[in-house]
Write a protein that holds these residues in place. Structure first.
Motif, PDB file in Angstrom:
ATOM      1  N   VAL A 175       0.877  -1.179   0.000  1.00 15.56           N
ATOM      2  CA  VAL A 175       0.000   0.000   0.000  1.00 15.56           C
ATOM      3  C   VAL A 175       0.916   1.232   0.000  1.00 15.56           C
ATOM      4  O   VAL A 175       1.297   1.752   1.065  1.00 15.56           O
ATOM      5  N   PRO A 176       1.299   1.716  -1.173  1.00 18.42           N
ATOM      6  CA  PRO A 176       2.275   2.807  -1.262  1.00 18.42           C
ATOM      7  C   PRO A 176       1.875   4.059  -0.492  1.00 18.42           C
ATOM      8  O   PRO A 176       2.722   4.707   0.131  1.00 18.42           O
ATOM      9  N   GLN A 177       0.577   4.426  -0.538  1.00 18.17           N
ATOM     10  CA  GLN A 177       0.160   5.652   0.136  1.00 18.17           C
ATOM     11  C   GLN A 177       0.310   5.570   1.645  1.00 18.17           C
ATOM     12  O   GLN A 177       0.360   6.597   2.337  1.00 18.17           O
ATOM     13  N   LYS A 178       0.380   4.346   2.185  1.00 21.32           N
ATOM     14  CA  LYS A 178       0.607   4.157   3.614  1.00 21.32           C
ATOM     15  C   LYS A 178       2.050   3.703   3.903  1.00 21.32           C
ATOM     16  O   LYS A 178       2.360   3.308   5.025  1.00 21.32           O
ATOM     17  N   ARG A 179       2.855   3.758   2.873  1.00 21.87           N
ATOM     18  CA  ARG A 179       4.254   3.331   2.980  1.00 21.87           C
ATOM     19  C   ARG A 179       4.339   1.932   3.594  1.00 21.87           C
ATOM     20  O   ARG A 179       5.148   1.662   4.491  1.00 21.87           O
ATOM     21  N   MET A 180       3.499   1.023   3.081  1.00 19.82           N
ATOM     22  CA  MET A 180       3.517  -0.354   3.554  1.00 19.82           C
ATOM     23  C   MET A 180       3.908  -1.285   2.416  1.00 19.82           C
ATOM     24  O   MET A 180       3.324  -1.229   1.327  1.00 19.82           O
ATOM     25  N   THR A 181       4.907  -2.108   2.688  1.00 15.08           N
ATOM     26  CA  THR A 181       5.307  -3.143   1.743  1.00 15.08           C
ATOM     27  C   THR A 181       5.213  -4.489   2.446  1.00 15.08           C
ATOM     28  O   THR A 181       5.427  -4.595   3.657  1.00 15.08           O
ATOM     29  N   CYS A 182       4.895  -5.523   1.679  1.00 19.29           N
ATOM     30  CA  CYS A 182       4.773  -6.867   2.249  1.00 19.29           C
ATOM     31  C   CYS A 182       5.377  -7.865   1.277  1.00 19.29           C
ATOM     32  O   CYS A 182       5.127  -7.793   0.057  1.00 19.29           O
ATOM     33  N   VAL A 183       6.168  -8.776   1.785  1.00 19.26           N
ATOM     34  CA  VAL A 183       6.750  -9.845   0.977  1.00 19.26           C
ATOM     35  C   VAL A 183       6.550 -11.170   1.706  1.00 19.26           C
ATOM     36  O   VAL A 183       6.456 -11.216   2.934  1.00 19.26           O
ATOM     37  N   LYS A 184       6.491 -12.240   0.928  1.00 23.53           N
ATOM     38  CA  LYS A 184       6.388 -13.579   1.483  1.00 23.53           C
ATOM     39  C   LYS A 184       7.726 -14.292   1.312  1.00 23.53           C
ATOM     40  O   LYS A 184       8.428 -14.082   0.320  1.00 23.53           O
ATOM     41  N   ALA A 185       8.063 -15.118   2.273  1.00 18.25           N
ATOM     42  CA  ALA A 185       9.315 -15.872   2.203  1.00 18.25           C
ATOM     43  C   ALA A 185       9.167 -17.135   3.026  1.00 18.25           C
ATOM     44  O   ALA A 185       8.434 -17.160   4.023  1.00 18.25           O
ATOM     45  N   GLU A 186       9.863 -18.186   2.610  1.00 19.48           N
ATOM     46  CA  GLU A 186       9.857 -19.420   3.392  1.00 19.48           C
ATOM     47  C   GLU A 186      10.793 -19.255   4.577  1.00 19.48           C
ATOM     48  O   GLU A 186      11.965 -18.908   4.420  1.00 19.48           O
ATOM     49  N   LEU A 187      10.271 -19.499   5.749  1.00 21.29           N
ATOM     50  CA  LEU A 187      11.053 -19.331   6.963  1.00 21.29           C
ATOM     51  C   LEU A 187      11.885 -20.573   7.239  1.00 21.29           C
ATOM     52  O   LEU A 187      13.107 -20.526   7.336  1.00 21.29           O
ATOM     53  N   THR A 188      11.218 -21.717   7.365  1.00 19.67           N
ATOM     54  CA  THR A 188      11.892 -22.988   7.600  1.00 19.67           C
ATOM     55  C   THR A 188      10.911 -24.117   7.420  1.00 19.67           C
ATOM     56  O   THR A 188       9.722 -23.967   7.753  1.00 19.67           O
ATOM     57  N   GLY A 189      11.369 -25.223   6.855  1.00 18.83           N
ATOM     58  CA  GLY A 189      10.553 -26.428   6.757  1.00 18.83           C
ATOM     59  C   GLY A 189       9.167 -26.223   6.191  1.00 18.83           C
ATOM     60  O   GLY A 189       8.199 -26.805   6.672  1.00 18.83           O
ATOM     61  N   GLY A 190       9.046 -25.376   5.163  1.00 22.00           N
ATOM     62  CA  GLY A 190       7.740 -25.144   4.555  1.00 22.00           C
ATOM     63  C   GLY A 190       6.891 -24.101   5.248  1.00 22.00           C
ATOM     64  O   GLY A 190       5.774 -23.819   4.808  1.00 22.00           O
ATOM     65  N   VAL A 191       7.389 -23.502   6.338  1.00 19.21           N
ATOM     66  CA  VAL A 191       6.655 -22.442   7.034  1.00 19.21           C
ATOM     67  C   VAL A 191       6.798 -21.147   6.234  1.00 19.21           C
ATOM     68  O   VAL A 191       7.910 -20.668   6.013  1.00 19.21           O
ATOM     69  N   GLU A 192       5.672 -20.604   5.784  1.00 18.24           N
ATOM     70  CA  GLU A 192       5.700 -19.362   5.002  1.00 18.24           C
ATOM     71  C   GLU A 192       5.443 -18.169   5.913  1.00 18.24           C
ATOM     72  O   GLU A 192       4.531 -18.187   6.736  1.00 18.24           O
ATOM     73  N   ALA A 193       6.255 -17.153   5.761  1.00 21.53           N
ATOM     74  CA  ALA A 193       6.149 -15.954   6.586  1.00 21.53           C
ATOM     75  C   ALA A 193       5.774 -14.757   5.723  1.00 21.53           C
ATOM     76  O   ALA A 193       6.096 -14.696   4.534  1.00 21.53           O
ATOM     77  N   GLN A 194       5.081 -13.812   6.344  1.00 20.44           N
ATOM     78  CA  GLN A 194       4.821 -12.511   5.742  1.00 20.44           C
ATOM     79  C   GLN A 194       5.670 -11.475   6.473  1.00 20.44           C
ATOM     80  O   GLN A 194       5.633 -11.409   7.708  1.00 20.44           O
ATOM     81  N   LEU A 195       6.403 -10.694   5.722  1.00 23.43           N
ATOM     82  CA  LEU A 195       7.256  -9.660   6.308  1.00 23.43           C
ATOM     83  C   LEU A 195       6.795  -8.297   5.820  1.00 23.43           C
ATOM     84  O   LEU A 195       6.599  -8.093   4.621  1.00 23.43           O
ATOM     85  N   ARG A 196       6.621  -7.389   6.770  1.00 27.66           N
ATOM     86  CA  ARG A 196       6.107  -6.067   6.439  1.00 27.66           C
ATOM     87  C   ARG A 196       7.035  -4.961   6.933  1.00 27.66           C
ATOM     88  O   ARG A 196       7.628  -5.069   7.999  1.00 27.66           O
ATOM     89  N   ARG A 197       7.071  -3.912   6.144  1.00 29.13           N
ATOM     90  CA  ARG A 197       7.665  -2.640   6.546  1.00 29.13           C
ATOM     91  C   ARG A 197       6.558  -1.620   6.357  1.00 29.13           C
ATOM     92  O   ARG A 197       6.034  -1.465   5.247  1.00 29.13           O
TER      93      ARG A 197
END
Length: 271
Positions: A175-197
């Motif tokens: 959401v650029p107007q709120k300066r929010m970015t989100c990416v997905k990445a595998e953390l470990t053993g198939g666990v998917e994480a969402q990371l936000r700034r």
């Protein structure tokens, strides 16, 4: 053998030796090998001791038998907190703020279990986060909140592991107007994480967070800015991802998943 024969043999041996190079000095090499051997021995002993301590900690957690009640053996359900002790800091809650994971009013054994958990969580968070966040200390009033201080800036770290309520994770979007970015990445053993700034209360200050599901729990780690100083959380999403992957924080998450430290909530933070 006559004396003359003996002199002849010595002369032949001397002339033969003269054609060879000087013998190497074996003392430095022997000393170096000895030092390396002693270093390997110390390393092996240290590794063995660390392995024994780790097995003891895991064994203590296993013997606690599940649930959030205290362990019959230790009285707290979690092994003794590691040194150095992280002195809890006091943060006065905002007026009307309802803190989850509060420690007041708990039975003595349960409070001790959660305080021991806080100590382990603080050490693991300290290992996972960069030095720019500062040394991590637990907050004295709640199991879900920690604090780091560096260069005069104070950063709040929310660390929550709570039983999942069955709700699907929120959409990971930018959401650029709120300066929010989100990416997905595998953390470990198939666990998917969402990371936000994302910006917090102001477009000038940003937080960094990671959200994922682990076992039967949802996990949120959020590093908030120092809003009073106008300083954003000094950790990138990549640093946070690498830190959680490479530290012992997931062992703390596993314990909290098997021995809950927070109650289930209807709404899931970080989703």
């Amino acid at each position: 053998m006559t004396d003359q024969d003996a002199l002849l043999v010595k002369d032949v041996m001397r002339r033969t030796a003269d054609g060879l190079g000087p013998l190497p000095d074996l003392v430095p090499q022997a000393v170096a090998r000895g030092r390396r051997r002693r270093a390997r021995t110390r390393l092996a002993l240290t590794a063995s001791a660390f392995g024994a301590v780790t097995l003891g900690v895991l064994g203590a957690a296993a013997l606690s038998g599940g649930g959030s009640g205290p362990s019959p053996a230790s009285g707290t359900g979690v092994a003794a907190a590691p040194a150095p002790y992280r002195t809890p800091v006091h943060v006065e809650p905002s007026p009307g703020e309802a803190e989850e994971g509060g420690l007041s009013g708990l039975p003595a054994g349960e409070r001790q279990r959660l305080e021991d958990f806080q100590q382990r969580a603080a050490v693991a968070l300290d290992d996972a986060l960069p030095d720019t966040v500062g040394t991590i200390h637990p907050v004295d009033s709640t199991v879900a909140r920690y604090q780091g201080e560096a260069d005069g800036n104070v950063f709040t770290v929310h660390f929550t592991v709570r039983p999942a309520d069955g709700a699907a994770p929120g959409e990971c979007r930018n959401v650029p107007q709120k300066r929010m970015t989100c990416v997905k990445a595998e953390l470990t053993g198939g666990v998917e994480a969402q990371l936000r700034r994302a910006a917090v209360n102001s477009l000038d200050t940003e937080s960094t967070s990671i959200f994922f599901e682990f076992g039967n729990s949802t996990v949120l780690i959020d590093v908030s800015p120092d809003e009073e100083k106008g300083v954003s959380a000094p950790v990138t999403v990549q640093q946070l991802l690498d830190g959680v992957r490479g530290s012992g924080l997931l062992d703390v998450v596993r314990y909290a998943d098997e021995h809950p430290v927070l109650e289930k909530q209807v709404s899931v933070q970080g989703g």
